[in-house]
Design an enzyme around this catalytic site. Structure first.
Site, mmCIF file in Angstrom:
data_model
loop_
_atom_site.group_PDB
_atom_site.id
_atom_site.type_symbol
_atom_site.label_atom_id
_atom_site.label_comp_id
_atom_site.label_asym_id
_atom_site.label_seq_id
_atom_site.Cartn_x
_atom_site.Cartn_y
_atom_site.Cartn_z
ATOM 1 N N HIS A 147 -16.074 -20.608 40.135
ATOM 2 C CA HIS A 147 -16.868 -21.228 41.202
ATOM 3 C C HIS A 147 -17.365 -20.145 42.140
ATOM 4 C CE1 HIS A 147 -15.544 -25.132 39.914
ATOM 5 N NE2 HIS A 147 -14.325 -24.639 39.835
ATOM 6 N N ASN A 189 -18.632 -22.602 34.929
ATOM 7 C CA ASN A 189 -18.830 -23.157 36.265
ATOM 8 C C ASN A 189 -19.387 -24.558 36.060
ATOM 9 O OD1 ASN A 189 -19.410 -23.976 38.818
ATOM 10 N ND2 ASN A 189 -20.477 -22.106 39.442
HETATM 11 O O1 CA2 Z 1 -18.822 -23.229 44.132
HETATM 12 C C1 CA2 Z 1 -19.223 -23.574 43.022
HETATM 13 O O2 CA2 Z 1 -19.629 -22.786 42.170
HETATM 14 C C2 CA2 Z 1 -19.273 -25.070 42.679
HETATM 15 O O3 CA2 Z 1 -18.958 -25.232 41.294
HETATM 16 C C3 CA2 Z 1 -20.692 -25.502 42.963
HETATM 17 C C4 CA2 Z 1 -20.899 -27.012 42.796
HETATM 18 C C5 CA2 Z 1 -19.855 -27.782 43.591
HETATM 19 O O4 CA2 Z 1 -19.999 -29.176 43.339
HETATM 20 C C6 CA2 Z 1 -18.448 -27.351 43.242
HETATM 21 O O5 CA2 Z 1 -17.545 -28.076 44.055
HETATM 22 C C7 CA2 Z 1 -18.266 -25.878 43.490
HETATM 23 C C8 CA2 Z 1 -22.286 -27.413 43.321
HETATM 24 C C9 CA2 Z 1 -23.409 -26.645 42.754
HETATM 25 C C10 CA2 Z 1 -24.641 -27.016 43.520
HETATM 26 O O6 CA2 Z 1 -25.456 -25.899 43.606
HETATM 27 C C11 CA2 Z 1 -26.471 -25.942 44.491
HETATM 28 C C12 CA2 Z 1 -27.132 -24.767 44.704
HETATM 29 C C13 CA2 Z 1 -28.160 -24.709 45.608
HETATM 30 C C14 CA2 Z 1 -28.545 -25.854 46.285
HETATM 31 C C15 CA2 Z 1 -27.883 -27.036 46.065
HETATM 32 C C16 CA2 Z 1 -26.855 -27.076 45.154
#
Ligand code: CA2
Length: 147
Positions: free
Chosen positions: A100, A74
């Site tokens: 993801h 991921n």
């Molecule tokens: O859906 C997913 O697992 C992603 O890889 C998560 C990424 C995003 O940029 C991808 O497009 C999809 C973002 C991870 C951020 O995680 C956070 C968790 C909690 C609060 C803020 C961010």
């Protein structure tokens, strides 16, 4: 014994602490525990890691070469930006499943493209934390197809 590296990219250390409406309430530590329980019941050993740094993720992928049987990645937002991570996966020759939590195809257009998809065995997205254990089973099915 099958060895699987589960690698998480930037901001995934914040899981469960912010934006639960998008990414769920489960923390990354809880996901790691779920993966360890799941692996223990399947004769799989896992290494579980997270980094906010692209170079550190690349180093971990390089280190997996010849050592790990599979990689579950991921890569967070680097999915949509990083040719370097894609090259690292390709050079590692370790089969990789792109993972993801959210369904990136149902979100903003900039999340629809993945630099990693072309070097992945396949992609799992949209199943939240359950995607991690689904990915372990998918990797086992890829490495040891039934029959
Ligand atoms: O859906 C997913 O697992 C992603 O890889 C998560 C990424 C995003 O940029 C991808 O497009 C999809 C973002 C991870 C951020 O995680 C956070 C968790 C909690 C609060 C803020 C961010």
């Amino acid at each position: 014994m099958t060895n699987i590296l589960i690698l998480n990219g930037p901001n995934l250390n914040m899981l469960g602490l912010r934006q639960p409406e998008v990414y769920g309430k489960t923390t990354l530590a809880q996901i790691e525990a779920m993966c360890r329980d799941h692996a223990a019941a399947r004769e799989v050993t896992i290494e579980f890691g997270q980094s906010n740094h692209e170079g550190a993720l690349i180093d971990s992928i390089h280190a997996a070469r010849g050592k790990m049987d599979g990689l579950i990645l991921n890569a967070g937002a680097y999915t949509h930006t990083s040719v370097a991570l894609r090259d690292a996966v390709a050079s590692s020759e370790v089969p990789m499943i792109e993972l993801h939590l959210s369904n990136i195809h149902a979100r903003e257009p900039f999340r629809h493209h993945s630099y990693l998809a072309a070097v992945a065995v396949g992609q799992i997205c949209g199943f939240g934390a359950a995607g991690y254990t689904l990915a372990i089973d998918a990797m086992l099915a890829h490495l040891k197809p039934p029959g």
